[in-house]
Design an enzyme around this catalytic site. Sequence first.
Site, PDB file in Angstrom:
ATOM      1  N   CYS A  65       0.822  -1.214   0.000  1.00  0.00           N
ATOM      2  CA  CYS A  65       0.000   0.000   0.000  1.00  0.00           C
ATOM      3  C   CYS A  65       0.855   1.264   0.000  1.00  0.00           C
ATOM      4  O   CYS A  65       0.426   2.319  -0.484  1.00  0.00           O
ATOM      5  CB  CYS A  65      -0.906   0.026   1.229  1.00  0.00           C
ATOM      6  SG  CYS A  65      -1.872  -1.456   1.523  1.00  0.00           S
ATOM      7  N   ASP A 103      -1.876  -3.420   7.891  1.00  0.00           N
ATOM      8  CA  ASP A 103      -2.912  -4.257   8.486  1.00  0.00           C
ATOM      9  C   ASP A 103      -2.834  -5.688   7.953  1.00  0.00           C
ATOM     10  O   ASP A 103      -3.035  -6.651   8.687  1.00  0.00           O
ATOM     11  CB  ASP A 103      -4.297  -3.685   8.178  1.00  0.00           C
ATOM     12  CG  ASP A 103      -4.579  -2.409   8.951  1.00  0.00           C
ATOM     13  OD1 ASP A 103      -3.669  -1.910   9.630  1.00  0.00           O
ATOM     14  OD2 ASP A 103      -5.716  -1.916   8.874  1.00  0.00           O
ATOM     15  N   CYS A 148      -2.278   3.330   3.050  1.00  0.00           N
ATOM     16  CA  CYS A 148      -3.023   2.272   3.738  1.00  0.00           C
ATOM     17  C   CYS A 148      -4.133   2.872   4.609  1.00  0.00           C
ATOM     18  O   CYS A 148      -4.290   4.085   4.708  1.00  0.00           O
ATOM     19  CB  CYS A 148      -2.057   1.424   4.554  1.00  0.00           C
ATOM     20  SG  CYS A 148      -2.660  -0.212   4.997  1.00  0.00           S
ATOM     21  N   ASP A 149      -4.875   1.977   5.272  1.00  0.00           N
ATOM     22  CA  ASP A 149      -6.122   2.338   5.934  1.00  0.00           C
ATOM     23  C   ASP A 149      -6.039   3.546   6.855  1.00  0.00           C
ATOM     24  O   ASP A 149      -6.823   4.485   6.737  1.00  0.00           O
ATOM     25  CB  ASP A 149      -6.627   1.170   6.775  1.00  0.00           C
ATOM     26  CG  ASP A 149      -6.962  -0.056   5.961  1.00  0.00           C
ATOM     27  OD1 ASP A 149      -6.629  -0.077   4.761  1.00  0.00           O
ATOM     28  OD2 ASP A 149      -7.540  -0.997   6.512  1.00  0.00           O
ATOM     29  N   LYS A 150      -5.136   3.512   7.833  1.00  0.00           N
ATOM     30  CA  LYS A 150      -5.122   4.535   8.876  1.00  0.00           C
ATOM     31  C   LYS A 150      -4.421   5.800   8.421  1.00  0.00           C
ATOM     32  O   LYS A 150      -4.536   6.846   9.066  1.00  0.00           O
ATOM     33  CB  LYS A 150      -4.453   3.999  10.155  1.00  0.00           C
ATOM     34  CG  LYS A 150      -4.950   2.643  10.609  1.00  0.00           C
ATOM     35  CD  LYS A 150      -6.461   2.557  10.665  1.00  0.00           C
ATOM     36  CE  LYS A 150      -6.948   1.145  10.912  1.00  0.00           C
ATOM     37  NZ  LYS A 150      -6.628   0.183   9.855  1.00  0.00           N
ATOM     38  N   CYS A 168      -5.274  -2.437  -0.797  1.00  0.00           N
ATOM     39  CA  CYS A 168      -6.123  -3.610  -1.034  1.00  0.00           C
ATOM     40  C   CYS A 168      -7.302  -3.260  -1.935  1.00  0.00           C
ATOM     41  O   CYS A 168      -7.981  -2.255  -1.737  1.00  0.00           O
ATOM     42  CB  CYS A 168      -6.601  -4.176   0.281  1.00  0.00           C
ATOM     43  SG  CYS A 168      -5.250  -4.698   1.367  1.00  0.00           S
ATOM     44  N   GLU A 206      -8.517  -5.749  14.281  1.00  0.00           N
ATOM     45  CA  GLU A 206      -9.499  -6.231  13.309  1.00  0.00           C
ATOM     46  C   GLU A 206      -9.572  -7.756  13.337  1.00  0.00           C
ATOM     47  O   GLU A 206      -8.609  -8.432  13.695  1.00  0.00           O
ATOM     48  CB  GLU A 206      -9.128  -5.757  11.902  1.00  0.00           C
ATOM     49  CG  GLU A 206      -9.289  -4.261  11.731  1.00  0.00           C
ATOM     50  CD  GLU A 206      -8.927  -3.786  10.335  1.00  0.00           C
ATOM     51  OE1 GLU A 206      -9.261  -2.632  10.010  1.00  0.00           O
ATOM     52  OE2 GLU A 206      -8.300  -4.554   9.575  1.00  0.00           O
ATOM     53  N   SER A 211     -11.984  -5.732   9.453  1.00  0.00           N
ATOM     54  CA  SER A 211     -11.383  -5.244   8.218  1.00  0.00           C
ATOM     55  C   SER A 211     -12.493  -4.915   7.237  1.00  0.00           C
ATOM     56  O   SER A 211     -13.574  -5.507   7.268  1.00  0.00           O
ATOM     57  CB  SER A 211     -10.476  -6.329   7.631  1.00  0.00           C
ATOM     58  OG  SER A 211     -10.194  -6.068   6.279  1.00  0.00           O
TER      59      SER A 211
END
Length: 559
Positions: A48, A80, A121-123, A193, A444, A470
């Site tokens: 990511c 993650d 990425c996510d955060k 992702c 998660e 997730s």
Amino acid sequence: MNKYSRQVTQNEMQGGARAMLHAIGLTEADLNKAQVGIVSMGWEGNPCNMHLNDLAVHIKRSVQARSLVGLIYHTIGVSDGISMGSSGMRYSLPSRDIIAESIETVASAQWYDAVVAVAGCDKNMPGSIMALARLNRPGLMVYGGTIRPGSWNGQNIDIVAAFEAAGQRATGTITDQDFRDIARNACPGAGACGGMYTANTMASAIEALGMTLPYDSSYPAVSFEKQMETGRVGPAIEHLLEQDIKPRDIMTREAFENALRVSIVLGGSTNAALHLIAMAKATCVPLNLDDFQRISDCTPLLADLKPSGQYVMEDLYNAGGVPGVMKMLLEHSLLNGDCLTVTGKTIADNLAEAGTLAPEQDVVRPLAKPIKSTGHLQVLYGNLAEEGAIAKVTGKEGERFCGSARVFDSEKAAMEAILSLSVAPGDVLVIRFCGPKGGPGMPEMLRPTGAIMGAGLGGKVALITDGRFSGGTHGFVVGHITPEAQVGGTIALVEDGDPITIDAVNNSITLDIDDATLARRRSAWQPPPLKAKHGILLRYAHTVSSASEGCVTDAFPTV
């Protein structure tokens, strides 16, 4: 345009600052220019993020071409996908707040006039927006983009296929060699992702919020279009500086409702509830779980995207991208087109220049033929979640589940039960002491939900937790249960065999035992010691708010 940096570049008492800036190569002329901090979350250990530092270099060139000073700095990231299912996952959610704090710290200490956050990425993304809101200086976010789909055995696959393969291997559906081949082929290179998981959910929401350039969330990571986008950042930042357009001018209550609406239409992650509430708090905009339910009640689920659907983000891009979806929503009065964006134009102005969804595409359904007539994000209340919980209900899982509790005080114990095939149809798996304080860090649960799906139990068992899921999770699952077990929420009092009813039609989650029994258990309950004994996780456990309040660690003003 240099109203912040001039505090050190134009102040005769700051000779040391001038000397330091000359040492990095700035000229006398440069000291009169606005300074733009370009903060990259790039690092080599995660697909990511592996390409973000290169994007930051391109963005710096774009900024410099507008006679601005671009200065690259860095902050952290957590993968993650790599930490999932291990104790390392406890650091994922705290990383969001560390990212926000570090972006704010450097930009404030160095007096940068504007900030460009380069996130993957996510955060990374909610952390970036929280920081921009706190700073309230001209700025925007650039998303690194989505990964391309992988391929195995003639099928398109992604990271979730690798998690579900654990359950398939346990039941003998696939071989050990298949398991290794899926892992080898699921992620073909750079990018976040690929489904409508948390990264793509937040990128899409932040574009709808107005804090990225149009199409930012849609361009694949390795595409020519993503490279070209970096060249548009310099002119955009220059315009924001000239007009003194700040993040809080953009991130209004109406803008957050646009973001929420797009998240629901696209089938976004339950993590959107945590992150949008936290971002709103940083912006001093009121937003709570009831707003999610209100908008979900009048917003259809339209996108047939993974994890519950069949397509990935690259397919959505080819079908017309997030602007194509937003344009359709605007035409049907489901978006507020008057909201300002980082282009300096309104949502409506931006979408007037955007293309429509391709006529032959089937990634996004027409409003007249939705996948589900109301939203998939459902807020549940009841004696098991007095302060709320979040369920992702697309309709494929069913909307009601009654079963018997199988209680686990850790994710590891639940995984052992699933992989040993001791979980039975009708079970409600209860995974507790995984909340923001109890985890700590609210890990998660993609490993257990992936294993459940891989074992063929997706429609036969439910899973509830005070942890989170997730964006890749699907199945009959309820997360973010508050109050969490660590602080004495009812989930801490559940025992094996207790009947539990999850009703996504009436938005309730109930432990079906009598009040006297519940009161007796509560009076005998004692909180366990915190699992963290030192360091960031201990500090996090002591400072973090509940999931229903966004898991924030800052003392935000009351909103």
